[in-house]
Design a protein around this motif. Sequence first.
Motif, PDB file in Angstrom:
ATOM      1  N   ILE A 194       0.752  -0.234   7.118  1.00  0.00           N
ATOM      2  CA  ILE A 194       1.065  -0.411   8.535  1.00  0.00           C
ATOM      3  C   ILE A 194       1.347   0.976   9.089  1.00  0.00           C
ATOM      4  CG2 ILE A 194       2.731  -1.367  10.186  1.00  0.00           C
ATOM      5  CD1 ILE A 194       3.223  -3.619   8.159  1.00  0.00           C
ATOM      6  N   ALA A 195       0.772   1.305  10.240  1.00  0.00           N
ATOM      7  CA  ALA A 195       0.922   2.670  10.735  1.00  0.00           C
ATOM      8  C   ALA A 195       0.952   2.699  12.252  1.00  0.00           C
ATOM      9  CB  ALA A 195      -0.211   3.548  10.219  1.00  0.00           C
ATOM     10  N   PHE A 196       1.598   3.734  12.788  1.00  0.00           N
ATOM     11  CA  PHE A 196       1.681   3.900  14.235  1.00  0.00           C
ATOM     12  C   PHE A 196       2.324   5.243  14.546  1.00  0.00           C
ATOM     13  CE2 PHE A 196       5.151   1.424  12.504  1.00  0.00           C
ATOM     14  CZ  PHE A 196       6.299   2.023  12.991  1.00  0.00           C
ATOM     15  N   PRO A 246       5.253  -3.073  20.494  1.00  0.00           N
ATOM     16  CA  PRO A 246       4.993  -3.423  19.092  1.00  0.00           C
ATOM     17  C   PRO A 246       3.964  -2.479  18.481  1.00  0.00           C
ATOM     18  CG  PRO A 246       3.833  -4.930  20.563  1.00  0.00           C
ATOM     19  CD  PRO A 246       4.694  -4.066  21.437  1.00  0.00           C
ATOM     20  N   ALA A 247       4.027  -2.332  17.188  1.00  0.00           N
ATOM     21  CA  ALA A 247       3.004  -1.571  16.467  1.00  0.00           C
ATOM     22  C   ALA A 247       1.797  -2.468  16.233  1.00  0.00           C
ATOM     23  CB  ALA A 247       3.576  -1.075  15.149  1.00  0.00           C
ATOM     24  N   PRO A 248       0.601  -1.870  16.081  1.00  0.00           N
ATOM     25  CA  PRO A 248       0.300  -0.434  16.104  1.00  0.00           C
ATOM     26  C   PRO A 248       0.261   0.110  17.526  1.00  0.00           C
ATOM     27  CG  PRO A 248      -1.692  -1.698  15.690  1.00  0.00           C
ATOM     28  CD  PRO A 248      -0.570  -2.690  15.706  1.00  0.00           C
ATOM     29  N   MET A 288       8.789  -2.287  10.869  1.00  0.00           N
ATOM     30  CA  MET A 288       8.355  -2.436   9.483  1.00  0.00           C
ATOM     31  C   MET A 288       8.860  -3.761   8.915  1.00  0.00           C
ATOM     32  SD  MET A 288       9.154   1.426   8.097  1.00  0.00           S
ATOM     33  CE  MET A 288       8.427   2.871   8.884  1.00  0.00           C
ATOM     34  N   PRO A 289       8.087  -4.388   8.032  1.00  0.00           N
ATOM     35  CA  PRO A 289       8.512  -5.673   7.448  1.00  0.00           C
ATOM     36  C   PRO A 289       9.775  -5.554   6.608  1.00  0.00           C
ATOM     37  CG  PRO A 289       6.181  -5.260   7.041  1.00  0.00           C
ATOM     38  CD  PRO A 289       6.750  -4.002   7.584  1.00  0.00           C
ATOM     39  N   GLU A 290       9.921  -4.415   5.931  1.00  0.00           N
ATOM     40  CA  GLU A 290      11.090  -4.170   5.086  1.00  0.00           C
ATOM     41  C   GLU A 290      11.549  -2.730   5.296  1.00  0.00           C
ATOM     42  OE1 GLU A 290      10.901  -5.276   0.858  1.00  0.00           O
ATOM     43  OE2 GLU A 290       8.870  -5.999   1.298  1.00  0.00           O
ATOM     44  N   GLU A 291      12.781  -2.467   4.891  1.00  0.00           N
ATOM     45  CA  GLU A 291      13.282  -1.102   4.897  1.00  0.00           C
ATOM     46  C   GLU A 291      12.537  -0.300   3.831  1.00  0.00           C
ATOM     47  OE1 GLU A 291      15.720   1.319   6.932  1.00  0.00           O
ATOM     48  OE2 GLU A 291      16.309  -0.785   6.916  1.00  0.00           O
ATOM     49  N   PRO A 292      11.939   0.842   4.168  1.00  0.00           N
ATOM     50  CA  PRO A 292      11.323   1.654   3.112  1.00  0.00           C
ATOM     51  C   PRO A 292      12.404   2.215   2.191  1.00  0.00           C
ATOM     52  CG  PRO A 292      11.344   2.849   5.186  1.00  0.00           C
ATOM     53  CD  PRO A 292      11.821   1.470   5.501  1.00  0.00           C
ATOM     54  N   GLU A 293      12.119   2.246   0.918  1.00  0.00           N
ATOM     55  CA  GLU A 293      13.088   2.808  -0.023  1.00  0.00           C
ATOM     56  C   GLU A 293      13.017   4.325  -0.057  1.00  0.00           C
ATOM     57  OE1 GLU A 293      13.635   1.142  -3.834  1.00  0.00           O
ATOM     58  OE2 GLU A 293      13.013  -0.858  -3.235  1.00  0.00           O
ATOM     59  N   LEU A 294      11.860   4.866   0.343  1.00  0.00           N
ATOM     60  CA  LEU A 294      11.644   6.308   0.277  1.00  0.00           C
ATOM     61  C   LEU A 294      10.875   6.762   1.509  1.00  0.00           C
ATOM     62  CD1 LEU A 294      11.823   8.857  -1.634  1.00  0.00           C
ATOM     63  CD2 LEU A 294       9.541   8.221  -2.433  1.00  0.00           C
ATOM     64  N   GLY A 360      -4.691  -1.646  15.146  1.00  0.00           N
ATOM     65  CA  GLY A 360      -4.891  -2.798  16.016  1.00  0.00           C
ATOM     66  C   GLY A 360      -6.340  -3.211  16.170  1.00  0.00           C
ATOM     67  N   CYS A 361      -7.243  -2.618  15.395  1.00  0.00           N
ATOM     68  CA  CYS A 361      -8.656  -3.018  15.459  1.00  0.00           C
ATOM     69  C   CYS A 361      -8.805  -4.469  14.994  1.00  0.00           C
ATOM     70  CB  CYS A 361      -9.520  -2.085  14.614  1.00  0.00           C
ATOM     71  SG  CYS A 361      -8.992  -1.902  12.898  1.00  0.00           S
ATOM     72  N   ARG A 362      -9.881  -5.095  15.404  1.00  0.00           N
ATOM     73  CA  ARG A 362     -10.056  -6.523  15.125  1.00  0.00           C
ATOM     74  C   ARG A 362     -10.346  -6.821  13.658  1.00  0.00           C
ATOM     75  NH1 ARG A 362     -12.225  -5.881  20.305  1.00  0.00           N
ATOM     76  NH2 ARG A 362     -14.288  -5.314  19.507  1.00  0.00           N
ATOM     77  N   LYS A 363     -10.891  -5.865  12.940  1.00  0.00           N
ATOM     78  CA  LYS A 363     -11.223  -6.042  11.532  1.00  0.00           C
ATOM     79  C   LYS A 363     -11.233  -4.656  10.877  1.00  0.00           C
ATOM     80  CE  LYS A 363     -16.197  -5.714  12.420  1.00  0.00           C
ATOM     81  NZ  LYS A 363     -17.514  -6.350  12.246  1.00  0.00           N
ATOM     82  N   PRO A 364     -11.174  -4.559   9.555  1.00  0.00           N
ATOM     83  CA  PRO A 364     -11.265  -3.245   8.918  1.00  0.00           C
ATOM     84  C   PRO A 364     -12.528  -2.521   9.363  1.00  0.00           C
ATOM     85  CG  PRO A 364     -10.587  -4.893   7.324  1.00  0.00           C
ATOM     86  CD  PRO A 364     -10.958  -5.646   8.573  1.00  0.00           C
TER      87      PRO A 364
END
Length: 373
Positions: A194-196, A246-248, A288-294, A360-364
């Motif tokens: 996930i990126a933004f 919201p991201a992205p 982010m879905p979870e807190e990054p550990e690093l 946010g593209c519709r597909k890879p």
Amino acid sequence: MVALTTAIGLMSGTSMDGIDVAVLRTDGEAVVQQGPSLFVPYDDAFRARIEAGLKTAKTIAKRAERPGDLAELERDLTLRHAQAVQAFRTQYQDWRAELVGFHGQTILHRPGEALTVQLGDGALLARETGLPVVYDMRAADMTAGGQGAPLVPAYHQALANSLAPDFRAKMPVAFVNIGGISNVTYVPADGDPIAFDSGPGNQLIDQWMQREGDMAFDEDGNTAAKGSSSAKIVGDYLRLPFFSYPAPKSLDRGDFSLAGLEGLSLSDGARTLAALAAEAVFAARNHMPEEPELWILCGGGRKNPHIVGDLRRLAGTTGTVVVAAEDVGLDGDAMEAEAWAYLAVRSQQGLPLTWPATTGCRKPMPGGVLVQP
């Protein structure tokens, strides 16, 4: 045996200070062997031409348009990149490149209008270097409904999977590139990244130093060290609409300004903007879905002790760890240029450069234009 391609990556970012050149060998997927890198600075006069070009670019309505002197600027910028490639190949003759990944210089980015413009003539670069060139890697993503940025997450994911076991055990990992604009890549233990863009990085600090101090940037944070941060001003920035989107999501260089800093001393302004850069990165965790550990820091902003110190203090409140890229065996200066080499190989193989969760593209989406010398 996996076939590897040796590729040179070229990056000229929002700081507009010069060209990063890096080389790597990769299969475009999991195998990455980093090589040396080189930085070729722009002279002050050429940097001023790029800054003037940003103003001219505001009149562009279609990607192919080059109003004013932008066509000449594009040619001169491309020739400087060709010279940078030649300097690199002369210095590192053991790395025989087969391909070049060419980012060019972004002068306009309006994702809401599906419009992004990078100066850079791929065909001219191919002729000058004698190497195949992949360029224009953002456009296909935009035609598929994406933001066209950030593109580095594909490489961040490959790097995360190549970390030493002790670090790889800390998934999810967040890569943070603090350039003129900061962007974040969240890499989970499984699944797509996930990126933004997360907000301003060095850009506002540089603009402040140029306007108020007649200096290009705040070297080692020395000016900010003499000042104090204004929590109110930082809070005012963080209440701007971008941070609640919201991201992205992605940013143009002109989306943030120095409005609101009037009356601050040079040092207080520099310190406040460093605090903003850190707070903006930390706020990315809300998407982010979870807190990054690093948190792994790359880009020029990782050298600003105030940005890094503030981010470490903030991350400490959640029990997470902030390290520089070098602490995990990576090169924080060369990472974006390396990414463009990696993306060029993926492009040549028709592999995705972006995913719905990164742009946010519709597909890879694959992308890029390949030109032969």
